[in-house]
Design an enzyme around this catalytic site. Sequence first.
Site, PDB file in Angstrom:
ATOM      1  N   ASN A 157      43.945  37.551  46.917  1.00 47.83           N
ATOM      2  CA  ASN A 157      43.289  38.753  45.928  1.00 47.83           C
ATOM      3  C   ASN A 157      44.423  39.809  45.695  1.00 47.83           C
ATOM      4  O   ASN A 157      45.497  39.801  46.271  1.00 47.83           O
ATOM      5  CB  ASN A 157      41.957  39.119  46.609  1.00 47.83           C
ATOM      6  CG  ASN A 157      40.728  38.251  46.021  1.00 47.83           C
ATOM      7  OD1 ASN A 157      40.721  38.049  44.881  1.00 47.83           O
ATOM      8  ND2 ASN A 157      39.951  37.972  46.992  1.00 47.83           N
TER       9      ASN A 157
ATOM     10  N   GLU B   7      35.062  38.795  37.679  1.00 46.79           N
ATOM     11  CA  GLU B   7      36.367  39.147  38.231  1.00 46.79           C
ATOM     12  C   GLU B   7      37.341  39.214  37.166  1.00 46.79           C
ATOM     13  O   GLU B   7      36.919  39.038  36.040  1.00 46.79           O
ATOM     14  CB  GLU B   7      36.914  37.728  39.053  1.00 46.79           C
ATOM     15  CG  GLU B   7      36.585  37.772  40.580  1.00 46.79           C
ATOM     16  CD  GLU B   7      37.273  38.631  41.421  1.00 46.79           C
ATOM     17  OE1 GLU B   7      38.227  39.376  40.758  1.00 46.79           O
ATOM     18  OE2 GLU B   7      37.230  38.719  42.779  1.00 46.79           O
TER      19      GLU B   7
ATOM     20  N   ASP C 284      39.436  43.258  48.008  1.00 47.37           N
ATOM     21  CA  ASP C 284      39.376  42.017  46.982  1.00 47.37           C
ATOM     22  C   ASP C 284      40.118  42.435  45.706  1.00 47.37           C
ATOM     23  O   ASP C 284      41.420  42.909  46.017  1.00 47.37           O
ATOM     24  CB  ASP C 284      38.032  42.241  46.368  1.00 47.37           C
ATOM     25  CG  ASP C 284      37.560  40.748  45.948  1.00 47.37           C
ATOM     26  OD1 ASP C 284      38.288  40.129  45.291  1.00 47.37           O
ATOM     27  OD2 ASP C 284      36.367  40.239  45.921  1.00 47.37           O
TER      28      ASP C 284
END
Length: 301
Positions: free
Chosen positions: A152, A15, A208
């Site tokens: 997100n 991430e 996301d």
Amino acid sequence: MTLQILPVAPSELGESPFWHPAQQRLYWCDIEGFALRAWDPATGQEWTWKTPSEPACCAPVTDGKIVIGLRDGFYLLDPATGALHCLATLPNPPHDVTRLRLNDGRCDTAGRFWAGSMVTPRTAPDAALWRLQAGVGGYAVEQMAGDNFTANGLAFSPDNRTMYWSNTPEHRIDRFDFDVTTGAISNRRPWVQFDRKVDGQPYGGRPDGAAVDVEGNYWVAMYEGACVLQLSPAGTVLQRIAVPVQCPTMVCFGGEDLRTLYVTSARKGRPAEEQEAEVPAGSLFSVGVETRGLPVNSFNC
């Protein structure tokens, strides 16, 4: 466009990638691996810094350090020594660390660090958006928004007038009016709503992590959708880039000309056939794109 699989070990949950303009390196978080990682494409050298809890988001700092969002708040990492220094923890309540941790985040052009949280289990929309700002007396943390399950997709438009923020389990991206001078946000409204997963029906994933290019297009990793979408400022799909894993997690622009799109992905919780595939889940990818991305913003420490 040719997708490249980068020669680094898979992340458990990759991430928050960012391209460091001074170091010409890619940084990213492995949330479930409890580590901040970096890679130099010119030399192939890699670095790993372990963290005491999940490192969900990160950004460069004006003095060469890295600001990281851990489960309970914001920390400063010195890459030279690996030392961590706590800048500010989140108030508990409402941020109950047994149910909540920080998730996706980034800095704005004024040097404030923004990070959303996520709640487990997702029985109530208790996740929030937090803003860290340096001041004369230290660091101030303020809750800026709420009503989310898994925050997100945080990104800012090139003109600094719009902030994007997604609610991944709700398959929705919202946007706010943003005042870069004051750091205020207002007028939250839905921007793009994606279809939910229905058995027997085509499914494109859910939004996301994301990044914005110089033309204001929003590039978003579609978790479980095996792709990255480029959306126009009006929310129209301009292009779809397929990736060879089911769960891409976030994108960033890098390289000297900011025309390389990097894509992280998730490994933990995926089926064995995805983890053991020729291109395993959790891999890191890059692809050249025509439109230059916005450079990463640094935290003003």
